[in-house]
Design a protein around this motif. Sequence first.
Motif, mmCIF file in Angstrom:
data_model
loop_
_atom_site.group_PDB
_atom_site.id
_atom_site.type_symbol
_atom_site.label_atom_id
_atom_site.label_comp_id
_atom_site.label_asym_id
_atom_site.label_seq_id
_atom_site.Cartn_x
_atom_site.Cartn_y
_atom_site.Cartn_z
ATOM 1 N N ILE A 115 17.267 40.332 12.179
ATOM 2 C CA ILE A 115 17.127 38.926 11.785
ATOM 3 C C ILE A 115 15.877 38.322 12.420
ATOM 4 C CG2 ILE A 115 18.148 36.625 11.993
ATOM 5 C CD1 ILE A 115 19.498 38.422 9.921
ATOM 6 N N ASP A 116 15.648 38.610 13.679
ATOM 7 C CA ASP A 116 14.456 38.079 14.359
ATOM 8 C C ASP A 116 13.174 38.552 13.690
ATOM 9 O OD1 ASP A 116 15.917 36.643 16.178
ATOM 10 O OD2 ASP A 116 15.806 38.167 17.755
ATOM 11 N N HIS A 146 12.762 39.376 10.537
ATOM 12 C CA HIS A 146 12.653 38.969 9.144
ATOM 13 C C HIS A 146 12.921 37.478 8.930
ATOM 14 C CE1 HIS A 146 13.201 43.329 8.959
ATOM 15 N NE2 HIS A 146 12.430 43.247 7.899
ATOM 16 N N SER A 147 12.851 36.702 9.964
ATOM 17 C CA SER A 147 13.087 35.266 9.846
ATOM 18 C C SER A 147 11.774 34.529 9.652
ATOM 19 C CB SER A 147 13.775 34.736 11.112
ATOM 20 O OG SER A 147 15.054 35.294 11.231
#
Length: 71
Positions: free
Chosen positions: A50-51, A53-54
């Motif tokens: 998530i980090d 691709h945020s």
Amino acid sequence: MYKVIQATCNNGNLILSEKLSDEWEGKSFKVILVETDEIEVKKQRFFEFIDQHSLILPDDYEFNREELYEK
């Protein structure tokens, strides 16, 4: 019905971290064993993904659904 409980293996026996309520009395169960560390590793991988691709959006950003459908 299901319940997730931590347990520790001691001499081949599972010792539950909490007592089951009376509603479970006399019922049979299927048990799936997953090491706690494995869950933590998967959770950590998820948050790393998530980090990576945020996106950081500006404070004044507004999503305009109509504009999206016009394209």
